[in-house]
Write a protein that holds these residues in place. Structure first.
Motif, PDB file in Angstrom:
ATOM      1  N   UNK A 271      16.498   8.167  33.457  1.00 48.69           N
ATOM      2  CA  UNK A 271      17.034   9.440  32.993  1.00 48.69           C
ATOM      3  C   UNK A 271      17.221  10.326  34.217  1.00 48.69           C
ATOM      4  N   UNK A 272      18.314  11.106  34.207  1.00 47.65           N
ATOM      5  CA  UNK A 272      18.631  11.945  35.360  1.00 47.65           C
ATOM      6  C   UNK A 272      18.935  13.369  34.932  1.00 47.65           C
ATOM      7  N   UNK A 273      18.717  14.292  35.897  1.00 47.50           N
ATOM      8  CA  UNK A 273      19.106  15.689  35.721  1.00 47.50           C
ATOM      9  C   UNK A 273      20.578  15.841  36.106  1.00 47.50           C
ATOM     10  N   UNK A 274      21.105  17.037  35.943  1.00 44.91           N
ATOM     11  CA  UNK A 274      22.481  17.336  36.346  1.00 44.91           C
ATOM     12  C   UNK A 274      22.682  17.108  37.834  1.00 44.91           C
ATOM     13  N   UNK A 275      21.651  17.373  38.636  1.00 43.16           N
ATOM     14  CA  UNK A 275      21.759  17.212  40.093  1.00 43.16           C
ATOM     15  C   UNK A 275      21.795  15.740  40.516  1.00 43.16           C
ATOM     16  N   UNK A 276      21.484  14.835  39.587  1.00 48.16           N
ATOM     17  CA  UNK A 276      21.460  13.420  39.923  1.00 48.16           C
ATOM     18  C   UNK A 276      20.082  12.892  40.236  1.00 48.16           C
ATOM     19  N   UNK A 277      19.086  13.758  40.269  1.00 46.80           N
ATOM     20  CA  UNK A 277      17.713  13.330  40.537  1.00 46.80           C
ATOM     21  C   UNK A 277      17.147  12.607  39.322  1.00 46.80           C
ATOM     22  N   UNK A 278      16.375  11.565  39.575  1.00 54.61           N
ATOM     23  CA  UNK A 278      15.699  10.848  38.493  1.00 54.61           C
ATOM     24  C   UNK A 278      14.559  11.699  37.963  1.00 54.61           C
ATOM     25  N   UNK A 279      14.478  11.787  36.627  1.00 53.18           N
ATOM     26  CA  UNK A 279      13.367  12.510  36.011  1.00 53.18           C
ATOM     27  C   UNK A 279      12.540  11.590  35.118  1.00 53.18           C
ATOM     28  N   UNK A 280      12.941  10.328  34.999  1.00 50.03           N
ATOM     29  CA  UNK A 280      12.163   9.393  34.214  1.00 50.03           C
ATOM     30  C   UNK A 280      12.723   7.987  34.299  1.00 50.03           C
ATOM     31  N   UNK A 281      11.821   6.999  34.142  1.00 46.89           N
ATOM     32  CA  UNK A 281      12.204   5.590  34.123  1.00 46.89           C
ATOM     33  C   UNK A 281      11.396   4.888  33.045  1.00 46.89           C
ATOM     34  N   UNK A 282      11.993   3.836  32.502  1.00 42.42           N
ATOM     35  CA  UNK A 282      11.281   3.029  31.514  1.00 42.42           C
ATOM     36  C   UNK A 282      11.747   1.586  31.634  1.00 42.42           C
ATOM     37  N   UNK A 283      10.810   0.666  31.474  1.00 42.25           N
ATOM     38  CA  UNK A 283      11.120  -0.755  31.449  1.00 42.25           C
ATOM     39  C   UNK A 283      11.080  -1.237  30.007  1.00 42.25           C
ATOM     40  N   UNK A 284      12.062  -2.028  29.636  1.00 42.27           N
ATOM     41  CA  UNK A 284      12.124  -2.613  28.308  1.00 42.27           C
ATOM     42  C   UNK A 284      11.998  -4.119  28.458  1.00 42.27           C
ATOM     43  N   UNK A 285      10.957  -4.687  27.912  1.00 44.91           N
ATOM     44  CA  UNK A 285      10.691  -6.128  27.985  1.00 44.91           C
ATOM     45  C   UNK A 285      11.251  -6.801  26.737  1.00 44.91           C
ATOM     46  N   UNK A 286      12.008  -7.886  26.918  1.00 40.66           N
ATOM     47  CA  UNK A 286      12.510  -8.626  25.761  1.00 40.66           C
ATOM     48  C   UNK A 286      12.130 -10.099  25.899  1.00 40.66           C
ATOM     49  N   UNK A 287      11.605 -10.638  24.804  1.00 37.64           N
ATOM     50  CA  UNK A 287      11.273 -12.062  24.781  1.00 37.64           C
ATOM     51  C   UNK A 287      11.442 -12.654  23.382  1.00 37.64           C
ATOM     52  N   UNK A 288      12.184 -11.947  22.538  1.00 39.64           N
ATOM     53  CA  UNK A 288      12.462 -12.457  21.197  1.00 39.64           C
ATOM     54  C   UNK A 288      13.441 -13.632  21.280  1.00 39.64           C
ATOM     55  N   UNK A 289      13.280 -14.648  20.424  1.00 35.05           N
ATOM     56  CA  UNK A 289      14.183 -15.807  20.449  1.00 35.05           C
ATOM     57  C   UNK A 289      15.458 -15.556  19.642  1.00 35.05           C
ATOM     58  N   UNK A 290      16.197 -14.523  20.019  1.00 36.19           N
ATOM     59  CA  UNK A 290      17.476 -14.195  19.377  1.00 36.19           C
ATOM     60  C   UNK A 290      18.530 -14.009  20.465  1.00 36.19           C
ATOM     61  N   UNK A 291      19.807 -14.011  20.063  1.00 37.72           N
ATOM     62  CA  UNK A 291      20.887 -13.878  21.045  1.00 37.72           C
ATOM     63  C   UNK A 291      21.237 -12.425  21.356  1.00 37.72           C
ATOM     64  N   UNK A 292      20.981 -11.519  20.411  1.00 44.93           N
ATOM     65  CA  UNK A 292      21.326 -10.112  20.633  1.00 44.93           C
ATOM     66  C   UNK A 292      20.181  -9.221  20.189  1.00 44.93           C
ATOM     67  N   UNK A 293      19.891  -8.222  21.002  1.00 46.72           N
ATOM     68  CA  UNK A 293      18.833  -7.261  20.701  1.00 46.72           C
ATOM     69  C   UNK A 293      19.436  -5.865  20.770  1.00 46.72           C
ATOM     70  N   UNK A 294      19.267  -5.088  19.719  1.00 45.16           N
ATOM     71  CA  UNK A 294      19.630  -3.669  19.699  1.00 45.16           C
ATOM     72  C   UNK A 294      18.338  -2.891  19.515  1.00 45.16           C
ATOM     73  N   UNK A 295      18.016  -2.060  20.477  1.00 45.07           N
ATOM     74  CA  UNK A 295      16.739  -1.362  20.442  1.00 45.07           C
ATOM     75  C   UNK A 295      16.922   0.058  20.961  1.00 45.07           C
ATOM     76  N   UNK A 296      16.173   0.990  20.388  1.00 47.32           N
ATOM     77  CA  UNK A 296      16.126   2.359  20.889  1.00 47.32           C
ATOM     78  C   UNK A 296      14.867   2.470  21.740  1.00 47.32           C
ATOM     79  N   UNK A 297      15.067   2.792  23.031  1.00 45.18           N
ATOM     80  CA  UNK A 297      13.963   2.895  23.986  1.00 45.18           C
ATOM     81  C   UNK A 297      13.787   4.369  24.331  1.00 45.18           C
ATOM     82  N   UNK A 298      12.553   4.853  24.311  1.00 44.79           N
ATOM     83  CA  UNK A 298      12.269   6.247  24.659  1.00 44.79           C
ATOM     84  C   UNK A 298      11.818   6.324  26.112  1.00 44.79           C
ATOM     85  N   UNK A 299      12.493   7.174  26.873  1.00 41.96           N
ATOM     86  CA  UNK A 299      12.132   7.417  28.271  1.00 41.96           C
ATOM     87  C   UNK A 299      11.407   8.758  28.328  1.00 41.96           C
TER      88      UNK A 299
END
Length: 133
Positions: free
Chosen positions: A88-116
């Motif tokens: 996530x970034x501010x208007x200035x372009x500085x990072x204000x947050x990061x999040x890692x999303x781990x996936x290991x489900x045995x499916x071909x497509x994953x749709x997920x809402x991730x909170x940063x």
């Protein structure tokens, strides 16, 4: 008076040394071009065929001054596992947050809402990278 010829009659004495050298250069050039074309095709096939996953941010929503929700879509091989990093970034372009999303489900497509979680109000969220294991 007869005209004096400076060249030998064509076809009588075979090819000249220059013609033989030109023919060899043409053969070498064609061989090198074929090898180069093969290498380019192999690299392209390996790049396209080697991509086991792709991901994209569908949309994001700034929920508050301290969080952003990101709708992430991952398309992968059925048994592929890995991690995607979002920021996530501010208007200035500085990072204000990061999040890692781990996936290991045995499916071909994953749709997920991730909170940063952010340190201040974000104005944008994007996908940094996705790596398969």
């Amino acid at each position: 008076m007869a005209a004096v010829r400076e060249q030998l009659p064509q076809g009588r004495y075979g090819r000249s040394a220059d013609q033989r050298a030109d023919r060899k250069l043409k053969i070498v050039g064609v061989a090198l071009a074929a090898v180069l074309l093969g290498v380019i095709a192999w690299i392209g096939f390996d790049y396209v065929g080697g991509q086991s996953l792709s991901a994209q941010v569908i949309k994001f929503k700034v929920v508050s001054d301290t969080s952003v929700e990101v709708h992430l879509e991952v398309v992968k091989d059925k048994n592929a596992k890995g991690t995607c990093t979002l920021r996530a970034q501010q208007t200035s372009g500085d990072d204000v947050g990061r999040a890692d999303f781990r996936f290991d489900e045995p499916v071909k497509q994953i749709d997920r809402v991730v909170t940063i979680t952010t340190t201040s109000r974000a104005t944008a969220a994007d996908l940094v990278s996705c790596q398969s294991d």
